[in-house]
Design an enzyme around this catalytic site. Sequence first.
Site, short mmCIF file in Angstrom:
data_model
loop_
_atom_site.label_atom_id
_atom_site.label_comp_id
_atom_site.label_asym_id
_atom_site.label_seq_id
_atom_site.Cartn_x
_atom_site.Cartn_y
_atom_site.Cartn_z
N THR A 73 0.86 -1.19 0.00
CA THR A 73 0.00 0.00 0.00
C THR A 73 0.89 1.23 0.00
O THR A 73 1.53 1.54 1.00
CB THR A 73 -0.91 0.02 1.23
OG1 THR A 73 -1.85 -1.05 1.09
CG2 THR A 73 -1.68 1.32 1.32
N LYS A 108 -8.56 2.88 -3.46
CA LYS A 108 -8.47 2.70 -2.01
C LYS A 108 -8.85 3.99 -1.27
O LYS A 108 -9.53 3.96 -0.25
CB LYS A 108 -7.05 2.28 -1.58
CG LYS A 108 -6.82 0.79 -1.66
CD LYS A 108 -5.71 0.29 -0.71
CE LYS A 108 -6.17 0.14 0.72
NZ LYS A 108 -5.20 -0.62 1.55
N LYS A 129 -5.21 10.85 7.20
CA LYS A 129 -4.36 11.11 6.04
C LYS A 129 -5.11 10.74 4.75
O LYS A 129 -5.08 11.47 3.76
CB LYS A 129 -3.06 10.31 6.14
CG LYS A 129 -2.07 10.61 5.03
CD LYS A 129 -1.00 9.52 4.95
CE LYS A 129 -1.63 8.19 4.55
NZ LYS A 129 -0.73 7.04 4.51
#
Lengths: 291, 291, 291, 291
Positions: free
Chosen positions: A97, A172, A240
């Site tokens: 990721t 995502k 974030k």
Amino acid sequence: MGEEIGFLGLGIMGKAMAVNLLRHGFKLTVWNRTLSKCDELVEHGASVGETPAAVVKKCKYTIGMLSDPAAALSVVFDKDGVLEHICTGKGYIDMSTVDADTSSKISEAITSKGGHFLEAPVSGSKKPAEDGQLVILAAGEKALYEQALPAFNVMGKKSFFLGHVGNGARMKLVVNMIMGSMMNAFSEGLELADRSGLNPQTLLDVLDLAAIANPMFKMKGPPMLQNNYTPAFPLKHQQKDMRLALALGDENAISMPVAAAANEAFKKARNLGLGDLDFSAVHQTVKGGEL
Amino acid sequence: MGEEIGFLGLGIMGKAMAVNLLRHGFKLTVWNRTLSKCDELVEHGASVGETPAAVVKKCKYTIGMLSDPAAALSVVFDKDGVLEHICTGKGYIDMSTVDADTSSKISEAITSKGGHFLEAPVSGSKKPAEDGQLVILAAGEKALYEQALPAFNVMGKKSFFLGHVGNGARMKLVVNMIMGSMMNAFSEGLELADRSGLNPQTLLDVLDLAAIANPMFKMKGPPMLQNNYTPAFPLKHQQKDMRLALALGDENAISMPVAAAANEAFKKARNLGLGDLDFSAVHQTVKGGEL
Amino acid sequence: MGEEIGFLGLGIMGKAMAVNLLRHGFKLTVWNRTLSKCDELVEHGASVGETPAAVVKKCKYTIGMLSDPAAALSVVFDKDGVLEHICTGKGYIDMSTVDADTSSKISEAITSKGGHFLEAPVSGSKKPAEDGQLVILAAGEKALYEQALPAFNVMGKKSFFLGHVGNGARMKLVVNMIMGSMMNAFSEGLELADRSGLNPQTLLDVLDLAAIANPMFKMKGPPMLQNNYTPAFPLKHQQKDMRLALALGDENAISMPVAAAANEAFKKARNLGLGDLDFSAVHQTVKGGEL
Amino acid sequence: MGEEIGFLGLGIMGKAMAVNLLRHGFKLTVWNRTLSKCDELVEHGASVGETPAAVVKKCKYTIGMLSDPAAALSVVFDKDGVLEHICTGKGYIDMSTVDADTSSKISEAITSKGGHFLEAPVSGSKKPAEDGQLVILAAGEKALYEQALPAFNVMGKKSFFLGHVGNGARMKLVVNMIMGSMMNAFSEGLELADRSGLNPQTLLDVLDLAAIANPMFKMKGPPMLQNNYTPAFPLKHQQKDMRLALALGDENAISMPVAAAANEAFKKARNLGLGDLDFSAVHQTVKGGEL
């Protein structure tokens, strides 16, 4: 399944995925920074490569599953890294990721050497990785995607090909943005129930029978009612992702007032010192902030 | 199931619930403002009462399932209404969806005559009503709840007893508030995906595999991508519930910034003339407001 | 200025306004619930009425300046109240700050007896009242407004006639809504400056030279930097006005996301126990909520 | 005022500032990319430098007033730029409005050659520049600030020294963030008044007498009521400043829900195609978005 697949990175996730592949008859050559971690894989039938470069040299395509962007860059660009032996006809699939920038940087380096590249971040944690129940969000070179499909079918319950590099990361972000807003909606509802004289546990039971019933409410609700926010997905990472999703919207002039309000609530939670707890700790901002 | 149950109101929901009770062997005496609507129920074995008062006189307890607060008040307070024959030992269960004020007014009138009262709004529409899959949110007299439990068990997959009168309405508000915020989060995500170069249909597929997968996203997503907002739950009613939920929070000094942002988006949708469409039409406020 | 004017209510504001009128040569007949409070006015030349009814009987028109809606209703509707002697040809001007409902109730009662009615809430506190520097927001009977204009010109630096009854209250709500959002914007800016390494006192100095310079920032800024929120306008009243302004917008399908966010911040402040402090205490919600 | 001051950039702002300095007896050596623009300054007594480097060589300190970050970088780093002759004992003052990154880049280059650097962005436009009524937000080398103070005192009504480089840009962001939230509050109020049956022009009059009266409301209100948004400060630049201010808050874990809501409204305005109009065009997002 004749050809050897390379596999770099045997952390919690990588090891589970690699074991799963070996169990399904794939041949793997594995590498890990701490080489001793390869031993268990060898017991399952894996070969070991001395360096990322050595693995790439030996295999048609290689999968990377590193812990963070720095590690993902390191296995590619450092001495004895992927770049040294990547070439026309070989592929590299980064399942870590990472942000879109990191992904682009790796993609450019690989393709400039003639190699094929795919980013393929996953949704799901250790258990789904062991059980082959991940969701795989792939983007980049379509031909490499098709080549890797047999392996993806073993590691995941479903894989998606999303187009050009960056789209995996973007997908995502969108999912996590929706999730972050939902967590706020849920927290507000729990507190409203509690303070209005309703039993919040009963609210959980009612929600579980409603059209908005979902695994997250079911899983996170009971510990939240205990003020238990043991981190599965740290709040600062959720915030974030909200920030990055809002920035993606800003680029495209999309106004998203609910996500923006949720983002400010997550910032408030950071302000209260809850950044390292689970993202469900945003619940505390509705309660008054006193743990 | 020996004793006769009264049933007032045979609209879409009431009829489905009554037929279901008859099928399971309950004896019903039914009434409807347009009496001809009773015919189908008679075919299933029901008796007919000439007036709400006549039904109440005959039955140990009576269920009301009226279309709105005005109708719910009318069957109780008008001439030949419930109040004329309610008395000690008899019960009245209002399963209509009404506001807390209406519910309190009915409750006070019934109990001042010595009767027992229960509010029991339901979650679920026609199909779950036919299939006995409603969720029943009951509040009021516990003894009456227990008396009615066999009937509730037939009409619903689950019933809850929530305490004093008003809590049924409050629980619906909390659930609908969470639902309204989620619909906004979902709309923002669909638009962000679309404008960022992702296929929004793929987003639906990914969401359906995620921890936030839920029936509402699954059911509403595809028509939303077609700009199809055929009303199941009208937007203006959803916005009214957001407003009432925020007011409930205000009474208790609870700050709910995400629900407040969602509420303003629903108002914006009303401003754009979308109040009579489905509440998923809030999607249009993210898109720019042009249909 | 020949004719006698009635004046009911000699609290802080009422006394200052009445003294000011006397100084400018108006003849007043005054009344106060605690009659001893009339003594000082008598020294300035006022007559005293025994009851509101007696004052109304004697005067062409009567001004009321009561502390709250309950008191405003009481002087009109109670025994010996305004209603007993109001009649065709007489006027009643309510300068109290009351909600639109209270104002309408008084208006209907007065006009049903043939009297003229004006609501005329003011903007400004004790000092402007003494100095004749109030802003008067009048609405109702235009003829009565014109009759009272000489008195308004003494009490206020400016008076507005805003149309039908209710518009005075509405105008105050709109102004207070803008003020409440501005106070939040200001609080966020002060905290952002402070935490970004800027001197917040310098921010005050810069703001005072900018196009957004205004007396509120100048007056409230320095105590806010000392965490001093001595109440001038209590936070809970500001939040009530935000709520009512948002409700007014809701009636008209106006989406006001900034006011809604500000309202939630004021609710948060109430949640932190700051409701009785000055509305500038919303500053604490940006800081983390710890006093 | 004996020593010569350099002055680079004679656009609308630069010319006004330079003329003003000459009128007050300062000796200037000026340069502009299009040298013919220097002629008018020569009439007022200025000397002309052939290149930025030549100006710097001649003068103790030099002021730059360029149109944007690209131009600001160009006069410093390009051939014949400031860097070629900056050295120990010489100073460079960049009064252009640039971002913190650009400012830091210039600062590092100047100081690495031994020169002194000051960023000094201004608040105010052409008229205040001509009249010496600017507000100067200086940050960097304190000694250079003191050396330039006589010139600052002529160009501005007030100058501030804010500490280390970057603080000038940060202070502008904070002020602009407050301004952007205020503009939204104002827009919401104008629309609420209009749709609630109040005359919005009267609202402007009332606001101008209130504690929140400020030049921006006074100046922008009347054209806004005409749907006139001739750009003074383009909306897209205001939104960029909101974004940067929120990012600055994010770095410091400050939750600013009102600024966030305002930012989303500005994005909505961009979405409606209003980005090049004045930032007051955010008014249209409250109205429904149809021009």
